[in-house]
Design a protein around this motif. Structure first.
Motif, PDB file in Angstrom:
ATOM      1  N   LEU A   6     -49.411   1.487 -13.717  1.00  0.00           N
ATOM      2  CA  LEU A   6     -47.778   0.556 -12.566  1.00  0.00           C
ATOM      3  C   LEU A   6     -48.696  -0.560 -11.966  1.00  0.00           C
ATOM      4  O   LEU A   6     -48.956  -0.563 -10.917  1.00  0.00           O
ATOM      5  CB  LEU A   6     -47.368   0.966 -12.185  1.00  0.00           C
ATOM      6  N   ILE A   7     -48.190  -2.104 -12.120  1.00  0.00           N
ATOM      7  CA  ILE A   7     -48.164  -3.598 -11.136  1.00  0.00           C
ATOM      8  C   ILE A   7     -47.271  -3.684 -10.597  1.00  0.00           C
ATOM      9  O   ILE A   7     -46.184  -3.667 -11.172  1.00  0.00           O
ATOM     10  CB  ILE A   7     -48.910  -3.615 -12.407  1.00  0.00           C
ATOM     11  N   ASP A   8     -47.609  -3.834  -9.282  1.00  0.00           N
ATOM     12  CA  ASP A   8     -46.311  -4.832  -8.098  1.00  0.00           C
ATOM     13  C   ASP A   8     -46.432  -6.322  -9.010  1.00  0.00           C
ATOM     14  O   ASP A   8     -46.811  -6.761  -8.011  1.00  0.00           O
ATOM     15  CB  ASP A   8     -46.588  -4.329  -6.948  1.00  0.00           C
ATOM     16  N   ARG A   9     -46.547  -7.171  -9.848  1.00  0.00           N
ATOM     17  CA  ARG A   9     -47.107  -8.249 -10.702  1.00  0.00           C
ATOM     18  C   ARG A   9     -45.498  -8.265 -11.903  1.00  0.00           C
ATOM     19  O   ARG A   9     -45.713  -7.749 -12.352  1.00  0.00           O
ATOM     20  CB  ARG A   9     -48.105  -8.643 -10.522  1.00  0.00           C
ATOM     21  N   GLY A  10     -45.373  -9.252 -12.661  1.00  0.00           N
ATOM     22  CA  GLY A  10     -45.267  -9.973 -13.485  1.00  0.00           C
ATOM     23  C   GLY A  10     -45.643  -9.691 -14.335  1.00  0.00           C
ATOM     24  O   GLY A  10     -47.416 -10.389 -14.006  1.00  0.00           O
ATOM     25  N   PRO A  11     -45.133  -9.567 -16.016  1.00  0.00           N
ATOM     26  CA  PRO A  11     -46.147 -10.484 -16.697  1.00  0.00           C
ATOM     27  C   PRO A  11     -47.457 -10.815 -16.781  1.00  0.00           C
ATOM     28  O   PRO A  11     -48.390 -11.326 -17.385  1.00  0.00           O
ATOM     29  CB  PRO A  11     -45.543  -9.825 -18.052  1.00  0.00           C
ATOM     30  N   GLU A  12     -46.607 -12.334 -16.330  1.00  0.00           N
ATOM     31  CA  GLU A  12     -47.522 -14.008 -16.251  1.00  0.00           C
ATOM     32  C   GLU A  12     -48.514 -13.936 -14.868  1.00  0.00           C
ATOM     33  O   GLU A  12     -49.456 -14.484 -15.517  1.00  0.00           O
ATOM     34  CB  GLU A  12     -46.742 -14.976 -16.423  1.00  0.00           C
ATOM     35  N   GLN A  13     -49.021 -12.748 -14.768  1.00  0.00           N
ATOM     36  CA  GLN A  13     -49.858 -12.929 -13.079  1.00  0.00           C
ATOM     37  C   GLN A  13     -50.578 -11.631 -13.654  1.00  0.00           C
ATOM     38  O   GLN A  13     -51.317 -11.407 -12.866  1.00  0.00           O
ATOM     39  CB  GLN A  13     -49.237 -12.403 -12.339  1.00  0.00           C
TER      40      GLN A  13
END
Length: 250
Positions: free
Chosen positions: A69-76
Motif C-alpha cells: 500500500l502506497i499513498d501515491r498515484g501510479p504515475e508517482q
C-alpha cells in the motif's frame, strides 16, 4: 531446520487493543535480548548464551505475490523492484505490506551450548482502520504460490496462540552455532492497519531470556488491502495499470 507461522493480524493479542512495549533497553539488531527480569518472560541475570536473530522482514512467498500500500498515484510510483531491492524501494515510498507479510527469522546459538527456543509471541502495538491507500502488486502472471505455512495464529482471538498446521510440530526448537533454525512468519491483516512485533523466548541451562524481533527498532506494520484501488505492472509494460485490466490482447 525450518518452521513457519501464519499470523492473522485482523485482531489483537491482548484485550483492550494495545500491547505495551517491553521495558528495559530494547533490542539491537540482530538478536540482542531485552533485559527485564521483573517482567514475566523477561531475561534472567546473564545472557551470554542468548541466540542471535537475523530478520528479513520483506521476504516474498512468490516473485509476484506481494502487495504494498502506497499513498501515491501510479504515475508517482517507480516500477516494482526485485525481492533483493525491495527494502530500499519500500523505504523510499513509505510503502506498507498489504494483506500479507512474510518474515524470515534465522536464529543461531553461540558457541557449543544448545539453546532451546521456547515460544514465539506476537505483540500488537496499535490496531487501526486499514490504510486508504492504493494497492500495488509486485507482478502478474508468475505462476502459483509456494506455501510455507505451518503454524496459524488467529489474532481475532482474545489471546491468540500459534497452532501447528500441515504436520508442523509446536515449539520448542533447539539451536546451536552449527545448527541454525529458520522461522518463516506469515502475517496477515484484512480489516486493520496493525503495528506489531515478536518476542522469542529462549533458554540455555539456567539462563532464560526474551528477544524482541522487529524492523530495525520499529514495529512491523501490515495493513488490510481489501477494496483498495489496485494496480499492476505486467511484463512488457512501461507503466502501472488497473489490476482488473485484461492485458492478454495487447
Amino acid at each position: 531446520m525450518s518452521a513457519a507461522l501464519v499470523l492473522d493480524l485482523s485482531g489483537d493479542d491482548r484485550p483492550g487493543g494495545t500491547a505495551a512495549s517491553p521495558s528495559g533497553p530494547g533490542t539491537e539488531r540482530p538478536g540482542t535480548p531485552s533485559a527485564d527480569p521483573g517482567r514475566p518472560g523477561g531475561t534472567a541475570p546473564g545472557t551470554a548464551n542468548a541466540p542471535t536473530v537475523v530478520t528479513a522482514p520483506h521476504t516474498w512467498e512468490g516473485p509476484c505475490t506481494q502487495h504494498y500500500l502506497i499513498d501515491r498515484g501510479p504515475e508517482q510510483v517507480p516500477p516494482p523492484p526485485t525481492e533483493q531491492d525491495a527494502p530500499g524501494w519500500i523505504a523510499a515510498l513509505d510503502a506498507v505490506p498489504g494483506g500479507d507479510q512474510l518474515l524470515r527469522l534465522t536464529v543461531q546459538g553461540k558457541g557449543k551450548r544448545t539453546v532451546v527456543l521456547e515460544a514465539l509471541h506476537v505483540r500488537v502495538v496499535s490496531r487501526k482502520a486499514p490504510l486508504p491507500w492504493n494497492d500495488y502488486v509486485m507482478g502478474v502472471g508468475c505462476g502459483g504460490e509456494v506455501s510455507t505455512k505451518a503454524f496459524a495464529v488467529d489474532l481475532d482471538a482474545g489471546r491468540p496462540t500459534a497452532v501447528p498446521v500441515g504436520g508442523q510440530r509446536m515449539f520448542s526448537y533447539k539451536t546451536s552455532e552449527t545448527d541454525p533454525v529458520i522461522l518463516n512468519v506469515a502475517a496477515r491483516a484484512r480489516a486493520h492497519d496493525v503495528s506489531w512485533y515478536l518476542e522469542l523466548a529462549w533458554s540455555s541451562g539456567s539462563e532464560r531470556g526474551t528477544i524482541r524481533v522487529d524492523d530495525d527498532g520499529r514495529p512491523f506494520r501490515t495493513s488490510g488491502n481489501l477494496a483498495r484501488p489496485a494496480f499492476a505492472y505486467p511484463l512488457g509494460w512501461t507503466e502501472w495499470i488497473d489490476n482488473d485490466v485484461d492485458t492478454e490482447g495487447r
